[in-house]
Design a protein around this motif. Structure first.
Motif, short mmCIF file in Angstrom:
data_model
loop_
_atom_site.label_atom_id
_atom_site.label_comp_id
_atom_site.label_asym_id
_atom_site.label_seq_id
_atom_site.Cartn_x
_atom_site.Cartn_y
_atom_site.Cartn_z
N SER A 178 3.54 27.29 40.71
CA SER A 178 2.20 27.66 40.87
C SER A 178 2.01 28.81 42.36
N ARG A 231 2.66 30.50 32.04
CA ARG A 231 2.95 28.64 32.51
C ARG A 231 3.12 29.61 33.50
N MET A 273 -5.50 34.16 32.84
CA MET A 273 -5.28 33.65 32.14
C MET A 273 -3.95 33.88 31.87
N VAL A 290 -1.98 33.43 33.71
CA VAL A 290 -0.43 32.37 34.30
C VAL A 290 -1.59 31.38 33.76
N ASN A 291 -2.15 30.99 32.91
CA ASN A 291 -2.04 30.22 32.30
C ASN A 291 -1.50 30.13 30.91
N HIS A 292 -1.30 31.37 30.32
CA HIS A 292 -0.59 31.78 29.41
C HIS A 292 0.94 31.47 29.30
#
Length: 345
Positions: free
Chosen positions: A10, A7, A1, A3-5
């Protein structure tokens, strides 16, 4: 969550420490420390959360309903780094992490246990023996932590107390065997069984022992009472020595497992009401926020203007398993007070 929020790239590594219980925050700090020792020039974000949804109990078993009333939603985030350029902005240095796991014992393993009740409803059961289990785990944790943080004079007092305890125990049992069991009972002396006077080889009275303070003397109670008193003194040696933890820490952040937990720690460790004020504040205002609770308490100490350069803070957390974990932080600079942050619940 996260990492996604945000951005994030990788190459960021993520670890999920779910299921570690209320001590997961300290465990995550230790994991981050180990990773930073391997990966130079890196930063680690430790996020501690308490999510009630997954373990919300919908049944009627009392021992499993406690969790619904005790725990509250909460979260905290701590950024750790080994980048030299970050040091001027850092508030604390991690000095020690001590972890204790007593899950090999069945009673400790069952103290906090996720299970299904007779109707199939899933929840977390809290055992009535949880305070005893926590006390045993705390004792083992302190045995390892104390030599790392206590000054030499306090350690010397501990070993002196231990030596006195062993000496008193040996003296008490030795006299009880020679004087009490063999002379004062009136059953093992052959002359007493025949009703005759004592033989010349029998001493007129046993050697006078060293009596603990408050023990009746032989002249006042007779040899039988003295033997009984010494037997009780030998069977009840002095209590365990409680070091003065104020010589090692300026601040204490105890996991807010409930008011009885804080009360027991305050009494067992011989602390003051000010020492446990942060724990009581976090429990009163936020409830038991599980692994994040120790950071709510650190925020209170900072906001109250108590955190000064060089101050040492002891974070202590209990968790299912059963686990008892400690982290010791050293303040690198004064933290300015922020009274607006302090809430009253």
């Amino acid at each position: 969550m996260i990492v996604n929020h945000y951005r994030l790239r990788s190459s960021v590594r993520t670890y999920n420490l779910g299921g570690m219980g209320c001590s997961a925050g300290v465990i995550a700090v230790e994991l981050a420390r180990d990773l930073l020792q391997v990966h130079r020039g890196a930063r680690a974000l430790v996020v501690s959360t308490e999510n009630l949804t997954q373990n919300w109990y919908l049944g009627a078993e009392r021992s499993m309903l406690v969790g619904n009333a005790l725990f509250r939603m909460g979260g905290s985030a701590v950024l750790m780094t080994n980048v030299p350029a970050d040091v001027p902005r850092c508030r604390y240095r991690l000095a020690h992490v001590v972890r204790t796991h007593v899950g090999a014992d069945d009673q400790a393993y069952d103290a906090i246990f996720e299970m299904e009740d007779v109707t199939g409803a899933r929840g977390v059961k809290l055992s009535k023996n949880i305070m005893d289990v926590a006390g045993g785990a705390l004792k083992r944790n302190l045995t390892e932590l104390a030599p790392l943080v206590l000054p030499l004079r306090e350690q010397a007092r501990f070993f002196a107390h231990l030596g006195l305890h062993l000496w008193q125990q040996q003296r008490g049992w030795a006299w009880a065997w020679r004087g009490g069991a063999r002379g004062a009972s009136g059953t093992s002396d052959p002359h007493r069984r025949r009703g005759a006077g004592a033989s010349r080889s029998t001493p007129s009275r046993p050697p006078r022992p060293l009596l603990p303070a408050g023990t009746p003397s032989a002249s006042a109670s007779g040899p039988s009472s003295t033997a009984a008193a010494l037997g009780a003194a030998a069977a009840s040696p002095p209590g365990p020595y409680v070091p003065d933890f104020h010589t090692a820490f300026e601040h204490f952040c105890f996991h807010t497992g409930g008011r009885p937990v804080i009360d027991v720690l305050e009494k067992a460790l011989d602390l003051t009401t000010v020492d446990v004020e942060a724990s009581r504040y976090a429990l009163r205002v936020y409830g038991n926020t599980s692994s994040a609770s120790v950071w709510y308490e650190m925020e209170f100490l900072e906001a109250a203007g108590r955190m000064r350069s060089g101050d040492r803070t002891w974070q202590l957390a209990f968790g299912s398993g059963f686990k008892c974990n400690s982290a010791v932080w050293v303040a690198l600079r004064d933290v300015p007070p922020a009274p607006d942050v302090i809430r009253e619940g």
